[in-house]
Structure formats: C-alpha cells, structure tokens
Design an enzyme around this catalytic site. Structure first.
Site, mmCIF file in Angstrom:
data_model
loop_
_atom_site.group_PDB
_atom_site.id
_atom_site.type_symbol
_atom_site.label_atom_id
_atom_site.label_comp_id
_atom_site.label_asym_id
_atom_site.label_seq_id
_atom_site.Cartn_x
_atom_site.Cartn_y
_atom_site.Cartn_z
ATOM 1 N N SER A 71 0.862 -1.179 0.000
ATOM 2 C CA SER A 71 0.000 0.000 0.000
ATOM 3 C C SER A 71 0.899 1.231 0.000
ATOM 4 O O SER A 71 1.700 1.406 0.914
ATOM 5 C CB SER A 71 -0.879 -0.046 1.252
ATOM 6 O OG SER A 71 -1.588 1.156 1.415
ATOM 7 N N LYS A 123 -1.246 -1.025 -4.359
ATOM 8 C CA LYS A 123 -2.404 -0.215 -3.934
ATOM 9 C C LYS A 123 -1.941 1.223 -3.765
ATOM 10 O O LYS A 123 -0.911 1.481 -3.143
ATOM 11 C CB LYS A 123 -2.947 -0.776 -2.618
ATOM 12 C CG LYS A 123 -3.860 0.149 -1.821
ATOM 13 C CD LYS A 123 -4.576 -0.627 -0.726
ATOM 14 C CE LYS A 123 -4.732 0.165 0.550
ATOM 15 N NZ LYS A 123 -5.372 -0.637 1.628
ATOM 16 N N LYS A 136 -3.000 5.124 -2.634
ATOM 17 C CA LYS A 136 -3.941 5.962 -1.895
ATOM 18 C C LYS A 136 -4.335 7.136 -2.774
ATOM 19 O O LYS A 136 -3.468 7.737 -3.425
ATOM 20 C CB LYS A 136 -3.265 6.483 -0.614
ATOM 21 C CG LYS A 136 -2.944 5.384 0.382
ATOM 22 C CD LYS A 136 -4.206 4.879 1.059
ATOM 23 C CE LYS A 136 -3.874 3.902 2.168
ATOM 24 N NZ LYS A 136 -5.077 3.453 2.883
ATOM 25 N N ASP A 176 -7.243 3.127 -2.944
ATOM 26 C CA ASP A 176 -7.900 3.244 -1.633
ATOM 27 C C ASP A 176 -8.142 4.719 -1.347
ATOM 28 O O ASP A 176 -7.196 5.512 -1.276
ATOM 29 C CB ASP A 176 -7.007 2.634 -0.530
ATOM 30 C CG ASP A 176 -7.715 2.552 0.827
ATOM 31 O OD1 ASP A 176 -8.856 3.041 0.947
ATOM 32 O OD2 ASP A 176 -7.115 1.986 1.774
ATOM 33 N N GLU A 192 -11.137 0.835 -2.929
ATOM 34 C CA GLU A 192 -11.440 0.605 -1.521
ATOM 35 C C GLU A 192 -12.051 1.860 -0.905
ATOM 36 O O GLU A 192 -11.531 2.971 -1.089
ATOM 37 C CB GLU A 192 -10.106 0.259 -0.829
ATOM 38 C CG GLU A 192 -10.231 -0.382 0.524
ATOM 39 C CD GLU A 192 -8.844 -0.755 1.081
ATOM 40 O OE1 GLU A 192 -7.922 -1.096 0.301
ATOM 41 O OE2 GLU A 192 -8.692 -0.688 2.304
ATOM 42 N N ASP A 209 -13.651 -1.269 3.583
ATOM 43 C CA ASP A 209 -12.698 -1.379 4.690
ATOM 44 C C ASP A 209 -13.403 -0.795 5.924
ATOM 45 O O ASP A 209 -14.063 -1.525 6.685
ATOM 46 C CB ASP A 209 -11.411 -0.618 4.303
ATOM 47 C CG ASP A 209 -10.379 -0.478 5.414
ATOM 48 O OD1 ASP A 209 -10.659 -0.867 6.558
ATOM 49 O OD2 ASP A 209 -9.273 0.041 5.149
ATOM 50 N N LYS A 223 -9.538 -6.615 8.367
ATOM 51 C CA LYS A 223 -8.406 -6.329 9.254
ATOM 52 C C LYS A 223 -8.840 -6.806 10.632
ATOM 53 O O LYS A 223 -9.801 -6.269 11.176
ATOM 54 C CB LYS A 223 -8.142 -4.815 9.343
ATOM 55 C CG LYS A 223 -7.763 -4.148 8.051
ATOM 56 C CD LYS A 223 -7.596 -2.641 8.220
ATOM 57 C CE LYS A 223 -7.248 -2.006 6.883
ATOM 58 N NZ LYS A 223 -7.191 -0.524 6.962
ATOM 59 N N GLY A 263 -4.183 -3.957 6.354
ATOM 60 C CA GLY A 263 -3.252 -3.743 7.459
ATOM 61 C C GLY A 263 -3.427 -2.362 8.050
ATOM 62 O O GLY A 263 -4.065 -1.485 7.456
HETATM 63 O O1 OSB Z 1 -7.005 2.140 4.757
HETATM 64 O O2 OSB Z 1 -5.997 0.312 4.490
HETATM 65 C C1 OSB Z 1 -6.035 1.434 4.996
HETATM 66 C C2 OSB Z 1 -2.811 2.110 6.912
HETATM 67 C C3 OSB Z 1 -3.292 2.846 7.955
HETATM 68 C C4 OSB Z 1 -4.637 3.128 8.017
HETATM 69 C C5 OSB Z 1 -5.506 2.679 7.023
HETATM 70 C C6 OSB Z 1 -5.022 1.931 5.968
HETATM 71 C C7 OSB Z 1 -3.635 1.679 5.893
HETATM 72 C C8 OSB Z 1 -2.999 0.978 4.779
HETATM 73 C C9 OSB Z 1 -1.662 0.301 5.058
HETATM 74 O O3 OSB Z 1 -3.411 1.001 3.642
HETATM 75 C C10 OSB Z 1 -1.695 -1.161 4.958
HETATM 76 C C11 OSB Z 1 -0.458 -1.822 5.544
HETATM 77 O O4 OSB Z 1 -0.426 -2.082 6.770
HETATM 78 O O5 OSB Z 1 0.471 -2.069 4.788
HETATM 79 MG MG MG Z 2 -8.269 1.023 3.473
#
Ligand code: OSB
Ligand code: MG
Length: 369
Positions: free
Chosen positions: A135, A161, A163, A188, A213, A238, A262, A290
């Site tokens: 991510s 992924k 953001k 995401d 996402e 999520d 998660k 995660g």
């Molecule tokens: O939205 O998935 C999410 C990290 C912190 C808070 C929200 C998210 C995330 C990630 C990181 O996308 C995922 C990872 O732990 O590698």
């Molecule tokens: Mg997410």
C-alpha cells in the site's frame, strides 16, 4: 485456559517513510502490545491503534483506557475456553474493536501455544505461503510515486495499492497505467468522496482496476450500494465493515463486491474468521488489510490469511517496508515471488525482541488476577 497476568505496553515505532492518506500523514506508530501469561506460556497481541482518531474513533489513549478499566479486569476474572466466549465477554463494551483485538490476539497466541499448534492451523487455515501486496501513500509528486511503484514491483510484490484523494486521483492513475499497463492495481480513497463524485469514480472504470477501496463515508452501506450499481470497478469496503453483521448487511444491500478484513478493525481473530466464513458462503472474495502493524500484529494477519477465502494479495509487507527495526525475530520477509511464509512454530511463530521492546516503550503496566 485461565490468563494469570497481562502486561500492556504502549510502544512508539518510527516509520521508515511517512505514510500519507486522505485523512492525514503519519510519521510514527503508537500502538499497544499485549503480553499475557498462562500455564508457564506467554502470548502476544497487538492493538494497532493510531495516535489520532482519523481512521476510526479509537486512539492509543482510548485503547489504554478501555483495556485498563474494563477489558483486562474482565479477562483476568475468568477462564476462557473458546474464541466465541471471549467475544461475548467483550461485547458489553460497544465498539472499541482495536482495544479488544490486542487482548483477544494474546489469548489466541496462548491457546495455540498450549496446543502446540501454529496459530494459522488452529484457526483452520491450510495455506503455507501468503500473497503480498503493498500500500503506497500519497507522494509529493507523481514521479516519486512511479519510482516507489517500480521499487516495490522489483521486490516481487504482487499487487500495488495507491492511496487517492480529491486532486490526487484520475491523473495519477492515468500516469501509473501509462507506465505500468499490466500490473494488478487498486486504489484506496479512505472515504474521501461522496455520490456527487460519481462521474469521476465512473471514469476510473477505464483503468482495469482490481477494486477501489472505501470511496465513500466510513460508516456507509447505502450510498456504496448506489455507487456500485453505477460503476464497473469492484468496490471493496474497509472502514464500513466493523462486524460480521456489517458484512452480511453489505452483501444483502450490494454495497461492495469484495471485503478487506483487518482483525484490528473487527475486534480480533474470531470476528475476522466469522466475516471470512460469511463471505465465503456468498462467494465474495476477501483479503487482509493492514494498519501498519508491528511484527506482532503482522503475525496475526499472516495467520488469518491462511484461510481459503483470502483470495487476493494482502496489505502484508516486509518489516523493512515499515520499520528500520521490527519487534520480532526473525523480521518478516517477502520473497522474490511476492510471498510470505506462514511460520510452522506454535502460536504466532515468531519471537519477540524484548530488548528492542524496552527501547521503544513509552508506558507499561502489568495486571494480575
Ligand atoms: O485504509 O488500508 C487502509 C494504513 C493505515 C490506516 C488505514 C489503511 C492503511 C494501509 C496500510 O493502507 C496497509 C499496511 O499495513 O500495509
Ligand atoms: Mg483502506
């Protein structure tokens, strides 16, 4: 099994790279590691809290409060024989799933160690290797993002992924697709859009995305259903899925096509497995997200990923992608095929580096029955 003693440790780890999402930028992680003792064995869990209540309403401080004043005393009062019983015990506290998870996971680690089994097997998972994705947060420029994507692809990660947020979306996806036409790619939004953005979200249909996402509100299931009926890109939820009931509602309403599980968001391993089972019954794929966990929370995520309906690459990256030094030995590695190996030792299957834990501890407290 009767837990005799519980230790809470608020630890602070610096991220190797700041992590930026539509809700803000994190430079370090304040989390709570739970250590629990029973019958001469030690179990570990993680409350992957955030210092600020932006991803959900919990913070490291609220986790500490809910654990110290409610969950820990309840846990020390009685014998718990199965995971469902522990969920029922904690259910009197509404929500606060991240707080519940650290304690629940420590119980599961102890249970697996008591039975001499890897946690993955105790949960019913058969997989020996897990597919990993990465991510990537919002970067200062598209050039920098393309460089990061290339860097992770070279390491073997099986899915990228990205953001997004308003102003860092369509053009960015266009550039990534120009450079990497074939890679498994997903987005995401962390709730940064509304139905008023349907046009823009529809335009993303042209980019062959695995999914988008959480485009809409963190607590929404209705508008996501309306959006899913208008766009081809599969919606993955999520933030909106905080319990097995939410998974069922989302399936019934057509709010999504995929669910990100998660453990920390849903209250632990038992609830994560229930959501997995519900989705499996409805032929809806799940994958493990995660929260930038330390190696301890990551171990629990690896274990849950070994269940069959975790059908898409996880947000499970190597320790070094997050932290210069992780709290587990050995650190988590991703091989050149983008896979992580499920440990075969009992419980979470990794050792905790107690010397490092001492160095990163902000606060600790121990409770006895
Ligand atoms: O939205 O998935 C999410 C990290 C912190 C808070 C929200 C998210 C995330 C990630 C990181 O996308 C995922 C990872 O732990 O590698
Ligand atoms: Mg997410």
């Amino acid at each position: 099994m009767r837990i005799e003693r519980v230790q809470l440790r608020h630890i602070r780890l610096s991220l190797v790279h700041p992590f930026e999402t539509s809700f803000g930028r994190e430079t370090d992680r304040d989390i709570i590691i739970v250590k629990a003792w029973a019958d001469g064995l030690v179990g570990y869990g993680e409350s992957a809290s955030m210092a600020k209540p932006f991803y959900n309403y919990e913070t490291t401080e609220t986790c500490w409060h809910i654990q110290r004043d409610f969950l820990v005393p309840w846990l020390l009062e009685r014998e718990i024989t199965d995971g469902a019983e522990l969920v029922r015990l904690f259910a009197a506290v509404r929500g606060h799933n991240v707080a519940k998870t650290g304690l629940e996971q420590a119980w599961w680690d102890l249970k697996a160690k008591t039975e001499g089994q890897p946690l993955a097997r105790l949960l019913g998972g058969a997989k020996e290797r897990i597919e990993c994705g990465v991510s990537i947060g919002i970067q200062e420029s598209v050039e920098r993002l393309l460089e990061r994507v290339g860097f992770f692809l070279k390491q073997g990660y099986r899915r990228i992924k990205i953001k997004i947020k308003p102003g860092w979306d369509l053009d960015v996806v266009e550039r990534v697709r120009q450079t990497y036409p074939q890679i498994p790619l997903m987005l995401d939004a962390n709730s940064a859009y509304t139905l008023a953005d349907t046009g823009l979200l529809k335009a993303l249909d042209d980019y062959d995305l695995m999914m988008i996402e959480q485009p809409l509100r963190y607590d929404d299931l209705i508008d996501h259903a309306k959006l899913q009926s208008q766009i081809k890109t599969p919606i993955c939820l999520d933030e909106s899925i905080t319990s097995p009931a939410h998974a069922r509602w989302a399936i019934e309403l057509g709010s999504c096509s995929i669910i990100n599980i998660k453990p920390a968001r849903v209250g632990g391993m038992h609830q994560a497995r229930r959501i997995h089972d519900i989705c499996q019954k409805h032929d809806m794929p799940v994958w493990c997200g995660g929260l930038l966990e330390s190696g301890i929370g990551r171990a629990h995520n690896v274990a849950i990923c070994s269940l069959a309906n975790f059908r898409l690459p996880a947000d499970l990256s190597a320790s070094s992608r997050y932290y210069a030094e992780d709290v587990v030995l050995p650190p988590w590695e991703v091989d050149s095929e983008g896979m992580m190996t499920v440990p075969s030792a009992p419980g979470i299957g990794v050792e905790v580096d107690e010397d490092l834990m001492d160095k990163v501890t902000v606060k600790e407290q121990t409770f006895s029955a």
